[in-house]
Structure formats: C-alpha cells, structure tokens
Design an enzyme around this catalytic site. Structure first.
Site, mmCIF file in Angstrom:
data_model
loop_
_atom_site.group_PDB
_atom_site.id
_atom_site.type_symbol
_atom_site.label_atom_id
_atom_site.label_comp_id
_atom_site.label_asym_id
_atom_site.label_seq_id
_atom_site.Cartn_x
_atom_site.Cartn_y
_atom_site.Cartn_z
ATOM 1 C CG ASN A 118 -1.788 -1.221 1.101
ATOM 2 O OD1 ASN A 118 -2.694 -1.040 0.543
ATOM 3 N ND2 ASN A 118 -1.886 -2.193 1.887
ATOM 4 C CD GLU A 119 4.624 1.561 -2.709
ATOM 5 O OE1 GLU A 119 4.986 2.164 -1.850
ATOM 6 O OE2 GLU A 119 5.313 0.934 -3.474
ATOM 7 N N PRO A 120 2.135 5.291 -0.836
ATOM 8 C CG PRO A 120 4.001 6.602 -0.319
ATOM 9 C CD PRO A 120 3.614 5.144 -0.968
ATOM 10 C CB SER A 140 -2.923 3.094 -0.038
ATOM 11 O OG SER A 140 -1.967 2.611 -0.716
ATOM 12 C CB THR A 174 8.477 0.438 -3.742
ATOM 13 O OG1 THR A 174 8.083 1.163 -2.810
ATOM 14 C CG2 THR A 174 8.380 -1.013 -3.477
#
Ligand code: F6R
Length: 641
Positions: A160-162, A164, A179
């Site tokens: 869950n990347e920024p 999300s 990432t």
C-alpha cells in the site's frame, strides 16, 4: 501494556526498541507460538497474516527453530500473505511465493491447502474478482488473528504505497519509484522490477486482531519516526496503524534512531547534558533556525527546548565556540595522521608514520563510493594501504554485463587465431549457459565465477585510479556469500577465520570498515559482523598469549594502537554531529573520485552508486558555519563494545 514514559509522549504507536533483530524475532515468534498453542487448545485454527522481504527473515528462522527443537506444530495454522509482485511467475527467483516456500513453508508442517497467497500470474482481466475472492477467504477463515508487517521506505505496509486510503482492500496497485529502486538490486536492475503488485488493502490489514510491525537497520529510521510520531496521513500509509487498538512496533537501535526520544531527548524530557548531546543539540538548533552555530543566541536556546543547557553551561557564545571548535577539529586532510604535527586536536594520531592501513570492503565498490578520496590521500601520504574485498560481489552483476564480457572475449580471440581455442570454448560455454539459463534460475558456478572476475577487474581499475598497487588488493571471496543468495546467507567459522587471518597478517594501525547499522541480513551487515567477531578473536588471542593463556579481558597493545573507522554505506550516512573525521575533497579530487567510482561499470544500474552524498555532507558543514568545501567524506570512530 505499560503506560508510555514521558519520553514516549510523541509516540502514537507502542514502540519497543530491542537489542537486535534476533531478539525481536524471538519476541514475535514467542507470541506466534502462544497464539498457535492457545488456538489449538480451543480446537481452532490460528490465522496469520505474513509478510516477505528481508525484515521477517530472522522471524522465520526462529519459527523453524521452534518447530524443529520445541515441536511447534503448524497443523492448525492458516496463513495469508500480504502481497505479490504482478506480473510474476510463482517460481521466479524473486517471487514472494517462492520466498515463503524457501524461507518458511518448506521447513514446517503447515498443510499446503492452508496457505493463501496472492497469485502474481493470473490474467489481468480476472484480477478484480480474484482480489475479492482473496478477501472472502480471509473472512471465511474467521479473520486474521495476528498480522506480521515490515515497512517500506515509502511508508508502505503490504504494497500500500503513499496515496492508499484507510479503507482500501485487496487490489492491484502500481509500485512507487522508491520501492522499485529498493528492489533493483534483487532483480538486477530497476527495469526488471515488475511495475505492479497485488496487495491486501490498508482496510484489510486494519481488520486483523493484532498487528506486529518489525523494522531493522538505519534505512528504516526516518519512516519509522514518521509512522509513529507524525499525524495520520495517506502519504505515510503505515501511520494508519495509529488508529489500530492492538498494534506494536519492534525496532532495533538503528531503526529507532530518529524517534524524538532517541534523537532529540531534550525536547521530550529532562536530560543530563554532556559533550555529545550538546554537540547534537546545537547542530540541530543551527539547522532548525538555518543559522550558523556562532550566531546562535541565548534566547534561541531557551525558545527551542534547550533552556537547561543554557542555564547549566551558558551563555551561548562560549558554548557555541566550544562546539564549533569540536566540529572544526574533525576536518582533516590527513586521514592517516599528519606526521610530526601536534595531534592533540586531530582525529588521527600523527605517529607512527607511515601507518599500515586495512580497508575492508564488503563488496567491491563500497570502499570507493564512501572513501575513494580518502584512499587516494592515504596512498599519496605514504601509508601502506591494503584493500580487502570481503565478498566477490558476483550476485550484483547483471547477466547482460557477463554476456557482453564473454562475447568480447570470443571476438578478440577469434580475431587472433587458433591459440585461443580454449578461451573461445570457455567464453562460448558461458554465453550458452547464460542464454539457456532457466529464466528464473540461479547462476551456475561458472557464471558466478565470471561475474566475480568482472568485479575484481573493476575493483582493480578503481584502486588503480587511487594509486593502489595490485599487490595490495586482496579478494577473500568469503564462503557465506559464495554459497548463498540475497536474504539466504549464513555466516560460518571459515568466514571469520579468513578475516582474522587478514588482521593477524597485517596487524594494522588503522582499519576502515562499514555496515554496523545496516539491515542485519544485508551483505554489509554480515561482513561487519564477521569483522567484529574476527577482531574480538584476535584481541583475545593476543591477550591470552601475553598472560600465559588466561583471558584477562584487557586490550592487547596491538588493539590499543589500532583505530577503527566506520565509513558510510548506502544504508548509513553520518550526520554532522556523529562525524569524528571529515576528509574534504577539492573539486579536482572529487572529479577523480567520481572517475574511480565509475570503474565499477557493472554496477551502474544501482542508484546508490552516486557520489552526491559527499556534496551533501559538505553542504551540511557549510550550513553550520564551517568552511565551504566541494565535498566531504565522513567517518565515525568505532571501538568494540
Ligand atoms: C512484503 C511487504 C513489504 C515489505 C517492505 C519492507 O511482503 O509487505 O511491505 O515488508 O517493503 O521490505 P524489507 O523487509 O525487504 O525491507
């Protein structure tokens, strides 16, 4: 749960600082074992949410140990893994599915039908339905009892990347650039890292009854501080965990190092001021106010939580001067000490001269990147410098680089006639092996050897740029690396003996090494651990020798005379207040260093192979009001604990 201390007042998540990743792993494994046993006694299944990556490796080793030694049974365990790259085949070397098989599932008695994993190979059109079914399976299992998490440098949990949201569910996402850069080393190039992943959502994770997040190594320090102390925000998905009622973070010292209670303790409670803390606080005040140290005034101390310092040791000006001088004295153009000079304020002693210097580099290139300018200085100032490459670094060479090399060899040999038949045959066999390599397979011994040779050649060229003679370059090819793969290394006796032999052989006056604050399963951290053990063995042996084989615990003269300097790594860069020796580089010296670093051509895919950090350190010194240099290489003193 104990109530938080005054010092933890900024922390919105219970955060336990443990002595090492192994200790943290034992704590988490004990909790898992308790859950499994408890559920078993009630005739129920224990439902675990699992993570991959390097963080949980020590945990999985401990669970395997508990299974083997204590008979911990995984019969009643159901697992859901957080995420998987997309697209990826499950037998790809870097697939999370394969990782879990190798790191845990193959070694315990979990029934295969109890393992749930996002499938990275399903067709794009069915992903949406597939993700819903994954959520249904969690629900049917009764929800997750205990969710294990790591954290990415972007603050991601799962993938869950920024951006999300708090309510996001299992879905296909696009990986953040950071990432993908972090995964570039594993995939041998950022371009090979999949662009997407399937991940449980933040909402899915938040429904677990209990959540344990682990983080090791300094590269996680900044994001841990944000997740624990900053307001909840979509830009740091791990901060959503502040809203969970049963979550704990376990971090080692390095990952905890940016928490306010550790880094700025004077801001959260009473402290006893001492030289190191004064230096840290005054550097902080200077950068916070964007003002050189010598211009700070009493009121600024008082208004920024440092009133007790000014009361105890003020007024500001002499205090400023003391700290300024301390920082000033870290700067030296003589990293090996300046012969015949007064060395009372220099980082390194003047005598003896020349010194015997051993530079230990975990992989080829670590040395040059962090201290290429210093190497050149040491050599030019007449010291005897031995550069020791601890591992071959073969795992870091892309196939394309090895293939290019072998093809060049064939072409050169064919142009030169039949004497070269054996070389042609060798090079052709390598090309064939690379071309026929199972897409997801490991390198054969021959390919690894060639890759190791490529790194040797690059290392020699780079050392050559610094004037270091080939006779003073040593390649240890430590067995832990040769026999392992990333995240699957195991240190052995032989690794330690090899380093011990080097120390014994050279009995250096100075040692340079890195990796002390790195992620414990990284090559750098393992090399540092090897050095630490070897150093201790040499120390004990020398002392036993002197005292007729009775270990008295005292330092031998050899060790008293040896200064160990830590150089920076991609995971750790000294902050100005941590620097004990700062070696400035002129524009020309910096350009020469960049040229030396560029000899490591096979590593050009690594974003870390950048020298810009030296410039940043110079800028930080400049901002504190010290001299303005083009670049600075920085070092910290180390002594055995
Ligand atoms: C992996 C996962 C990720 C990792 C994170 C840290 O299943 O969910 O969030 O936990 O990227 O990775 P490492 O542990 O390799 O630093």
């Amino acid at each position: 749960m104990n109530s938080p201390s005054e010092f933890e007042q900024n922390e919105k998540i219970k955060t336990e600082i443990v002595g090492s990743a192994e200790e943290g792993a034992r704590i988490v494994a004990r909790e898992i074992a308790g859950l499994i046993t408890n559920k078993n006694s009630q005739g129920e299944s224990a439902v675990l949410g699992l993570a991959t990556g390097s963080t949980p490796v020590p945990l999985y080793r401990e669970l395997i140990r508990l299974h083997r030694k204590d008979g911990l049974c995984f019969d009643n365990v159901i697992t859901f893994n957080l995420d998987e790259y997309y697209p990826i085949s499950s037998n790809h070397q870097e697939s999370y599915r394969r990782f879990m098989q190798e790191q845990l599932f193959d070694h315990i008695d979990i029934p295969p039908e109890h393992i749930y994993f996002p499938d990275g190979s399903i067709h794009r059109e069915v992903v949406f339905d597939y993700c819903r079914q994954f959520e249904d399976a969690i629900e049917q299992a009764g929800g997750i009892d205990l969710q294990i998490l790591g954290i990415g440098r972007t603050g991601h949990i799962g993938f869950n990347e920024p951006g999300s949201t708090r309510i996001s569910r299992t879905r296909l996402i696009t990986l953040d650039r950071v990432t993908r850069q972090d995964a570039a080393r594993d995939f041998l190039g950022e371009s090979h890292v999949p662009r997407h992943a399937i991940t449980m959502g933040v909402g899915t994770i938040m429904e677990a009854n209990r959540i344990l997040l682990m983080a090791w190594g300094e590269s996680k320090a900044e994001i841990i501080a944000k997740a624990v102390e900053s307001p909840v925000s979509e830009s740091v998905p791990a901060s959503f965990l502040q809203e969970h009622t049963n979550v704990s973070f376990l971090v080692d010292d390095a990952a905890a190092s940016r928490l306010t209670r550790i880094r700025y303790p004077w801001l959260v409670g009473p402290v006893e001021w001492h030289n190191d803390l004064n230096k840290r606080a005054i550097c902080w005040l200077s950068s916070k106010l964007d003002k050189p140290i010598l211009k700070l005034v009493d009121e600024e101390y008082s208004e920024n939580g440092m009133a007790t310092l000014i009361t105890d040791q003020g007024p500001a000006y002499p205090l400023n001067i003391r700290i300024f001088n301390k920082l000033q004295h870290t700067i030296t153009g003589w990293p090996g000490g300046k012969p015949r000079a007064d060395d009372s304020h220099r980082p390194e002693r003047s005598e003896p001269h020349p010194k015997h210097v051993v530079v230990l580099s975990p992989e080829p290139g670590n040395d040059m990147l962090a201290m290429g300018g210093t190497l050149e200085r040491l050599e030019n100032q007449g010291h005897i410098v031995e550069v020791v490459y601890m591992t071959s670094g073969s795992l870091g060479v892309p196939d394309s680089a090895a293939g290019k090399f072998a093809k060049t060899l064939v072409e050169a040999a064919q142009g030169l006639g039949s004497d070269w038949e054996a070389q042609v045959a060798y090079a052709k066999s390598i090309i064939e092996k690379i071309e026929n390599k199972d897409q997801f397979g490991s390198d054969s011994t021959e390919i690894r050897q060639l890759k190791g040779l490529i790194r040797r050649a690059e290392a020699r060229e780079a050392c050559n740029e610094c004037g270091i003679d080939h006779d003073h370059i040593h390649f240890l090819d430590l067995p832990f690396y040769e026999l392992g793969r990333y995240r699957q290394f195991n240190l052995g006796e032989k690794d330690i003996t090899e380093v011990e032999d080097i120390l014994e052989r050279f009995r250096p006056h100075q040692i340079y090494i890195t990796g002390n604050r790195a992620n414990p399963i990284s090559v750098q951290a393992l090399c540092f651990a090897t050095f630490e053990k070897a150093f201790e063995l040499v120390r004990r042996k020398a002392s036993c020798h002197q005292t007729g084989n009775v270990w008295l615990g005292s330092k031998s003269p050899w060790h008293q005379a040896c200064n160990v300097w830590l150089y920076n790594s991609d995971e750790h860069r000294c902050l100005p207040y941590e620097i004990d020796m700062a070696v400035p580089l002129s524009p020309l010296q910096f350009a020469q260093k960049e040229h030396a670093v560029s000899q490591h051509q096979s590593q050009c895919f690594q974003t870390e192979m950048k020298t810009k950090r030296d410039r940043e350190t110079a800028l930080l010194y400049d901002q504190l009001g010290l001299a303005e240099y083009e670049a600075i290489e920085s070092f910290q003193r180390w002594s055995p604990s």
